[in-house]
Design an enzyme around this catalytic site. Structure first.
Site, mmCIF file in Angstrom:
data_model
loop_
_atom_site.group_PDB
_atom_site.id
_atom_site.type_symbol
_atom_site.label_atom_id
_atom_site.label_comp_id
_atom_site.label_asym_id
_atom_site.label_seq_id
_atom_site.Cartn_x
_atom_site.Cartn_y
_atom_site.Cartn_z
ATOM 1 N N GLY A 9 0.778 -1.219 -0.094
ATOM 2 C CA GLY A 9 0.031 0.127 0.009
ATOM 3 C C GLY A 9 0.866 1.170 -0.142
ATOM 4 O O GLY A 9 0.189 2.353 -0.277
ATOM 5 N N ALA A 10 2.014 1.104 0.296
ATOM 6 C CA ALA A 10 2.946 2.306 -0.044
ATOM 7 C C ALA A 10 3.371 2.559 -1.452
ATOM 8 O O ALA A 10 4.305 3.289 -1.707
ATOM 9 C CB ALA A 10 4.146 2.395 0.962
ATOM 10 N N PHE A 12 3.114 2.590 -5.589
ATOM 11 C CA PHE A 12 2.571 3.414 -6.674
ATOM 12 C C PHE A 12 1.008 3.338 -6.574
ATOM 13 O O PHE A 12 0.233 4.262 -6.442
ATOM 14 C CB PHE A 12 3.370 3.188 -8.021
ATOM 15 C CG PHE A 12 2.444 4.017 -9.220
ATOM 16 C CD1 PHE A 12 2.269 5.396 -8.891
ATOM 17 C CD2 PHE A 12 2.298 3.645 -10.372
ATOM 18 C CE1 PHE A 12 1.661 6.048 -9.985
ATOM 19 C CE2 PHE A 12 1.757 4.219 -11.400
ATOM 20 C CZ PHE A 12 1.562 5.501 -11.160
ATOM 21 N N GLY A 14 -0.633 1.052 -4.825
ATOM 22 C CA GLY A 14 -1.284 0.925 -3.552
ATOM 23 C C GLY A 14 -1.769 2.569 -2.889
ATOM 24 O O GLY A 14 -2.485 2.615 -1.952
ATOM 25 N N VAL A 64 4.819 -9.560 3.137
ATOM 26 C CA VAL A 64 3.878 -10.511 2.799
ATOM 27 C C VAL A 64 4.620 -12.122 2.849
ATOM 28 O O VAL A 64 3.879 -13.143 2.870
ATOM 29 C CB VAL A 64 3.327 -10.440 1.385
ATOM 30 C CG1 VAL A 64 2.495 -9.330 1.650
ATOM 31 C CG2 VAL A 64 4.344 -10.272 0.432
ATOM 32 N N THR A 87 8.011 -6.950 -8.942
ATOM 33 C CA THR A 87 7.602 -6.865 -10.443
ATOM 34 C C THR A 87 8.732 -6.438 -11.373
ATOM 35 O O THR A 87 9.642 -6.296 -11.030
ATOM 36 C CB THR A 87 6.724 -5.577 -10.469
ATOM 37 O OG1 THR A 87 7.459 -4.332 -9.921
ATOM 38 C CG2 THR A 87 5.378 -5.640 -9.382
ATOM 39 N N SER A 129 -2.371 -9.498 -13.749
ATOM 40 C CA SER A 129 -1.332 -8.723 -14.696
ATOM 41 C C SER A 129 -1.660 -9.154 -16.183
ATOM 42 O O SER A 129 -1.904 -10.279 -16.267
ATOM 43 C CB SER A 129 0.247 -8.989 -14.383
ATOM 44 O OG SER A 129 1.108 -8.420 -15.458
ATOM 45 N N TYR A 189 7.655 -13.713 -13.777
ATOM 46 C CA TYR A 189 6.952 -12.770 -13.423
ATOM 47 C C TYR A 189 5.317 -12.908 -13.756
ATOM 48 O O TYR A 189 4.467 -13.220 -12.793
ATOM 49 C CB TYR A 189 7.375 -11.345 -13.747
ATOM 50 C CG TYR A 189 6.374 -10.343 -13.275
ATOM 51 C CD1 TYR A 189 5.763 -10.255 -12.084
ATOM 52 C CD2 TYR A 189 5.272 -9.585 -14.431
ATOM 53 C CE1 TYR A 189 5.007 -8.969 -11.586
ATOM 54 C CE2 TYR A 189 4.274 -8.657 -13.906
ATOM 55 C CZ TYR A 189 4.260 -8.388 -12.503
ATOM 56 O OH TYR A 189 3.341 -7.396 -12.229
#
Length: 378
Positions: A9-10, A12, A14, A64, A87, A129, A189
């Site tokens: 959440g910090a 882009f 999020g 996580v 990512t 994605s 990815y």
């Protein structure tokens, strides 16, 4: 459902989502590890993304990949928006365990907690994605709708960059990729995002939790990390241009992507949180318009007012796709989502923001050298 946990959440997406949810009256908790690759050093003092949310959300610094961090963050929550992930297509091809551990392993921990611990989660929204599609959807004169496999290394080395399909002699016609299209990722990815999505969509219904998945295209806009040399073509090019460095365009420059503005992505994600119609569904989120890389480079140079040489080198990265852009029919029909930002408007807002930022060091050549040494950049 007023209490929302955003993992990553910090970051882009999020941080922008957190601000929108706070504005709408939600209680937001953020779980984020403040990765230096995204936030730079001393993130709590210097990160633009972190600083704009820090006094507005309950911030849990953690990973996580850590069960205890999940347990701390998830307590009292109604919804999880799972954005946290490693990512970048190129980097994933050699940092394989890291990508699997974070993207797949982190999601597995979440689902294990939901299956075995007391909690109040009613919905999980996961960031999937466009990379899970691999090459996009095409129409063949000879065979109708086809989904080409990954391009052959030998063809790429000979400067033949277009996708091919066995038995098709005429050029293929690019079509927008819908949610029912073939899933065949061409990078680690992409594989991890496919697995993430499938785990959420498969396990949550067995736990009476509503799952929603969004297959984001190339997200961009103000606040996008200008420090990360591994992902985000607009930020990579911008950092090079602002440093006065020449741009090396891969392949022939005609490879294309669907660039979707951050505000549109946030709006779509909020719909997924709030609308019951989103439950159990998978949606594309994009602009629905392909833009080639050479066009992107020229627009950025023009907007920044710089005189920067462009080299279309014919170089390529193993695992990159040629084209993919989103078919938005489903999300428009079910959620009444329609992107508001054209690429021209969005890129203007992005470049206006960039020129007011500190010029970051251009570390892109180092990331390319890492790939070259591993045979992934040719």
């Amino acid at each position: 459902m007023r209490n929302i946990l955003i993992t990553g959440g910090a970051g882009f997406i999020g941080s922008n989502l957190a601000l929108k949810l706070v504005e709408k009256g939600y209680q937001v908790t953020v779980l984020d590890n403040l990765s230096p690759q995204i936030h730079g050093t001393d993130a709590k003092r210097n990160s633009f993304l972190y600083l704009k949310i820090k006094d507005l959300v309950n911030f849990v610094e953690g990973s996580v990949s850590c069960r205890n961090d999940w347990l701390t963050a998830i307590e009292g929550q109604d919804v999880v928006v799972h954005l946290a992930a490693e990512t970048g297509t190129g980097q994933s091809m050699y940092e394989i365990q890291k990508y699997v551990d974070v993207n797949v392993g982190g999601t597995a921990i979440l689902l294990d907690i939901l299956a075995n611990e007391h909690h109040s989660i009613k919905k999980v929204v996961v960031a999937s994605s466009r990379s899970i599609y691999g090459e996009g959807k095409y129409k063949s004169i000879e065979k109708g709708i086809v989904y080409p496999n990954h391009r052959q290394l030998s063809a790429l080395e000979n400067g033949d960059f277009d996708v091919k399909y066995e038995g098709c002699l005429a050029p293929l016609e690019l079509l927008p990729t819908d949610e029912a299209s073939k899933i065949h990722p061409s990078s680690v990815y992409g594989i991890t995002k496919q697995t993430q999505e499938q785990m959420i969509m498969t396990i949550c219904p067995t736990l009476d939790i509503y799952p929603v998945a969004f297959r984001y295209q190339n997200v961009y806009g103000p606040g996008q990390s200008l420090k990360n040399p591994y992902t985000g073509i607009l930020s990579i090019f911008s950092t090079q241009i602002m440093n006065g460095n020449a741009l090396n365009i891969f392949e022939d420059g005609m490879e294309s992507r669907d660039f979707v503005y951050i505000d549109d992505v946030v709006d779509a994600t909020v719909l997924g949180i709030e609308r019951d119609e989103a439950n159990y569904e998978v949606f594309n989120v994009g602009s629905g318009v392909p833009t080639d890389v050479l066009t992107v480079a020229n627009i950025l140079i023009k907007n920044y007012g710089k005189s920067i040489p462009i080299s279309v080198s014919g170089s390529f990265r193993v695992g990159d796709i040629r084209h993919n852009y989103a078919d938005l029919t489903k999300i428009k029909r079910i959620l009444q989502f329609d992107p508001k930002y054209s690429f021209e408007l969005g890129i203007e807002r992005f470049t206006d923001w960039v020129v007011n930022q500190k010029i970051e060091a251009d570390n892109y050549s180092g990331s390319i050298e890492e790939m070259r040494q591993r045979g992934l950049y040719r």
